[in-house]
Design an enzyme around this catalytic site. Structure first.
Site, PDB file in Angstrom:
ATOM      1  N   GLY A 247       0.780  -1.239   0.000  1.00  0.00           N
ATOM      2  CA  GLY A 247       0.000   0.000   0.000  1.00  0.00           C
ATOM      3  C   GLY A 247       0.810   1.287   0.000  1.00  0.00           C
ATOM      4  O   GLY A 247       0.267   2.339  -0.326  1.00  0.00           O
TER       5      GLY A 247
ATOM      6  N   LYS B  12       4.841 -13.539 -13.133  1.00  0.00           N
ATOM      7  CA  LYS B  12       3.414 -13.224 -12.945  1.00  0.00           C
ATOM      8  C   LYS B  12       2.553 -14.432 -13.334  1.00  0.00           C
ATOM      9  O   LYS B  12       1.514 -14.691 -12.718  1.00  0.00           O
ATOM     10  CB  LYS B  12       3.038 -11.956 -13.724  1.00  0.00           C
ATOM     11  CG  LYS B  12       3.614 -10.697 -13.048  1.00  0.00           C
ATOM     12  CD  LYS B  12       3.296  -9.388 -13.765  1.00  0.00           C
ATOM     13  CE  LYS B  12       3.838  -8.194 -12.961  1.00  0.00           C
ATOM     14  NZ  LYS B  12       3.697  -6.894 -13.618  1.00  0.00           N
TER      15      LYS B  12
HETATM   16  N1  LIG Z   1       3.111  -1.274 -16.951  1.00  0.00           N
HETATM   17  C1  LIG Z   1       3.983  -0.467 -16.432  1.00  0.00           C
HETATM   18  O1  LIG Z   1       4.418   0.497 -17.090  1.00  0.00           O
HETATM   19  C2  LIG Z   1       4.444  -0.693 -15.026  1.00  0.00           C
HETATM   20  C3  LIG Z   1       5.342   0.201 -14.441  1.00  0.00           C
HETATM   21  C4  LIG Z   1       5.666   0.025 -13.107  1.00  0.00           C
HETATM   22  C5  LIG Z   1       5.134  -1.030 -12.380  1.00  0.00           C
HETATM   23  N2  LIG Z   1       4.283  -1.914 -12.974  1.00  0.00           N
HETATM   24  C6  LIG Z   1       3.714  -3.026 -12.205  1.00  0.00           C
HETATM   25  O2  LIG Z   1       2.956  -2.478 -11.141  1.00  0.00           O
HETATM   26  C7  LIG Z   1       3.059  -3.309  -9.976  1.00  0.00           C
HETATM   27  C8  LIG Z   1       3.410  -2.451  -8.766  1.00  0.00           C
HETATM   28  O3  LIG Z   1       4.640  -1.815  -8.994  1.00  0.00           O
HETATM   29  P1  LIG Z   1       5.090  -0.488  -8.211  1.00  0.00           P
HETATM   30  O4  LIG Z   1       6.096   0.174  -9.074  1.00  0.00           O
HETATM   31  O5  LIG Z   1       3.895   0.241  -7.759  1.00  0.00           O
HETATM   32  O6  LIG Z   1       5.839  -1.126  -6.959  1.00  0.00           O
HETATM   33  P2  LIG Z   1       6.814  -0.415  -5.905  1.00  0.00           P
HETATM   34  O7  LIG Z   1       6.336   0.955  -5.616  1.00  0.00           O
HETATM   35  O8  LIG Z   1       8.232  -0.569  -6.351  1.00  0.00           O
HETATM   36  O9  LIG Z   1       6.631  -1.342  -4.610  1.00  0.00           O
HETATM   37  C9  LIG Z   1       5.336  -1.627  -4.135  1.00  0.00           C
HETATM   38  C10 LIG Z   1       5.387  -2.240  -2.774  1.00  0.00           C
HETATM   39  O10 LIG Z   1       5.963  -3.538  -2.806  1.00  0.00           O
HETATM   40  C11 LIG Z   1       6.286  -3.884  -1.472  1.00  0.00           C
HETATM   41  N3  LIG Z   1       7.602  -4.516  -1.426  1.00  0.00           N
HETATM   42  C12 LIG Z   1       8.717  -4.143  -2.059  1.00  0.00           C
HETATM   43  N4  LIG Z   1       9.730  -4.962  -1.731  1.00  0.00           N
HETATM   44  C13 LIG Z   1       9.220  -5.874  -0.851  1.00  0.00           C
HETATM   45  C14 LIG Z   1       9.763  -6.971  -0.150  1.00  0.00           C
HETATM   46  N5  LIG Z   1      11.035  -7.319  -0.283  1.00  0.00           N
HETATM   47  N6  LIG Z   1       8.941  -7.665   0.650  1.00  0.00           N
HETATM   48  C15 LIG Z   1       7.633  -7.336   0.775  1.00  0.00           C
HETATM   49  N7  LIG Z   1       7.071  -6.289   0.140  1.00  0.00           N
HETATM   50  C16 LIG Z   1       7.862  -5.583  -0.663  1.00  0.00           C
HETATM   51  C17 LIG Z   1       6.296  -2.600  -0.643  1.00  0.00           C
HETATM   52  O11 LIG Z   1       5.114  -2.644   0.133  1.00  0.00           O
HETATM   53  P3  LIG Z   1       4.900  -1.896   1.551  1.00  0.00           P
HETATM   54  O12 LIG Z   1       3.965  -0.791   1.232  1.00  0.00           O
HETATM   55  O13 LIG Z   1       4.319  -2.942   2.421  1.00  0.00           O
HETATM   56  O14 LIG Z   1       6.245  -1.437   2.023  1.00  0.00           O
HETATM   57  C18 LIG Z   1       6.233  -1.540  -1.726  1.00  0.00           C
HETATM   58  O15 LIG Z   1       5.633  -0.364  -1.295  1.00  0.00           O
HETATM   59  C19 LIG Z   1       4.068  -4.398 -10.309  1.00  0.00           C
HETATM   60  O16 LIG Z   1       3.376  -5.589 -10.649  1.00  0.00           O
HETATM   61  C20 LIG Z   1       4.790  -3.866 -11.522  1.00  0.00           C
HETATM   62  O17 LIG Z   1       5.274  -4.888 -12.389  1.00  0.00           O
HETATM   63  C21 LIG Z   1       3.907  -1.746 -14.283  1.00  0.00           C
END
Ligand SMILES: NC(=O)c1ccc[n+]([C@@H]2O[C@H](COP(=O)([O-])OP(=O)(O)OC[C@H]3O[C@@H](n4cnc5c(N)ncnc54)[C@H](OP(=O)(O)O)[C@@H]3O)[C@@H](O)[C@H]2O)c1
Length: 312
Positions: A11, A138
């Site tokens: 979150g 995934k």
């Molecule tokens: N299509 C696109 O252009 C694109 C671009 C970016 C991302 N995405 C996708 O979007 C999704 C979310 O990505 P995001 O960039 O929003 O992620 P993010 O901000 O890098 O990380 C999201 C959350 O993951 C949790 N996390 C990270 N490392 C962890 C660990 N070692 N253990 C447990 N929890 C961990 C943390 O949760 P807490 O809040 O609990 O700390 C963090 O806040 C992914 O599936 C990604 O592939 C797609």
């Protein structure tokens, strides 16, 4: 039937924080997993407190503590995960296998939305290496969900606007250039750009919708299906200036990956699939999916032009 209670995992992340806010805004009782591993990350702590002040419940739990995950999951009807999956930031997609185990054991969850939010991994079997790893992982999570008989919705958000639009589709750039731009190939392959808050809005809209149960929700806002050249043209109109264009062939693009670190190679391979292969738009949605702007026409989504205006 009342609105589902929702647990958001991840979150405080880039997408996760928007999911928390969208869930609250749409009137769901919202729970946010609060991990002890965040330690003294003051920004995360502050963000969690801000969610609490907006009405969310903070639920303590850890991927290293199965019982805590089961207890967290038992509090809600729907689990939405937005754990990290971008190598240049952090990558924890397979950790979700632990979440699947917890949801299976809890046995009460009506729907699980795993962390996807990109290209549909089921259509990325021929993705470029090494970026294919993201889609393969995934799919491992999907397989576990389906084998456990957990009801699901997969959200294919295509490109997250901040990454692709921000840099006019140039890897490694998240601010639009004002002088020149590298055009990938002929620059005419269509991609799909979705604003972060819209991804969150559509995702939360779908969680109680029977039409998307056990389906993929594709986000294809019609005005945002554009080629790189069309994106650049919109930007040029906004700044009143034509950019110098340098064309990069597929061969030169792939050659440029050599010698880079793994995380960058993963990112570049995703850009290759989107911009040279057109992987987001080279298929029709069939019975396995639904399209978000058709299901939820009331969402006034952010257009590419509006999104780009923010950078002026
Ligand atoms: N299509 C696109 O252009 C694109 C671009 C970016 C991302 N995405 C996708 O979007 C999704 C979310 O990505 P995001 O960039 O929003 O992620 P993010 O901000 O890098 O990380 C999201 C959350 O993951 C949790 N996390 C990270 N490392 C962890 C660990 N070692 N253990 C447990 N929890 C961990 C943390 O949760 P807490 O809040 O609990 O700390 C963090 O806040 C992914 O599936 C990604 O592939 C797609």
């Amino acid at each position: 039937m009342g609105k589902s209670k929702v647990l958001i995992i991840g979150g405080t992340g880039y997408l996760g924080k928007r999911l928390v806010k969208a869930s609250l805004a749409q009137g769901h009782e919202t729970f946010v997993l609060t991990r002890p591993e965040i330690g003294v990350d003051i920004d995360k702590v502050e963000m969690l407190i801000s969610f609490k002040m907006l009405g969310a419940h903070l639920v303590h739990g850890s991927f290293n503590d199965h019982k805590s995950l089961v207890e967290a999951v038992k509090l809600v009807d729907v689990v939405v995960s937005a754990v990290s999956g971008v190598y240049i930031r952090s990558h924890s997609i397979l950790l979700q296998l632990k979440l699947v185990e917890a949801i299976k054991e809890a046995g009460n969850v009506k729907r699980f939305l795993p962390s996807e939010f990109g290209a549909d991994p089921a259509r990325m079997k021929n993705a470029t290496e090494p970026g294919k790893v993201t889609f393969d992982e995934k799919m491992v999570v999907r397989k576990a969900i389906e084998e456990a008989g957990i009801p699901f919705t997969y959200v294919s958000a295509n490109t997250i606007a901040g990454y692709f639009l921000g840099g006019l589709c140039q890897f490694g750039k998240i601010l639009p250039s004002r002088d020149s731009v590298v055009i990938h190939g002929d620059g005419n392959k269509k991609a799909i750009y979705v604003a972060e808050d819209d991804i969150a809005t559509y995702t939360i809209k779908t969680i109680d919708d029977p039409r998307t149960l056990n389906k993929t929700l594709y986000l294809r806002p019609p005005k945002n299906i554009l080629s790189q050249r069309e994106v650049v043209e919109i930007w040029e109109k906004l700044i009143g200036k034509e950019l110098q264009k340098v064309t990069l062939s597929r061969e030169d693009f792939l050659a440029s990956m050599k010698g880079l670190d793994y995380a960058q190679q993963v990112g570049l391979s995703h850009y290759h699939d989107v911009l040279y292969e057109g992987c987001l738009t080279n298929f029709e949605i069939r019975e396995e999916g639904e399209e978000a702007s058709q299901l939820y026409p009331e969402v006034n989504y952010t257009t590419v032009e509006y999104y780009l205006k923010r950078y002026i």
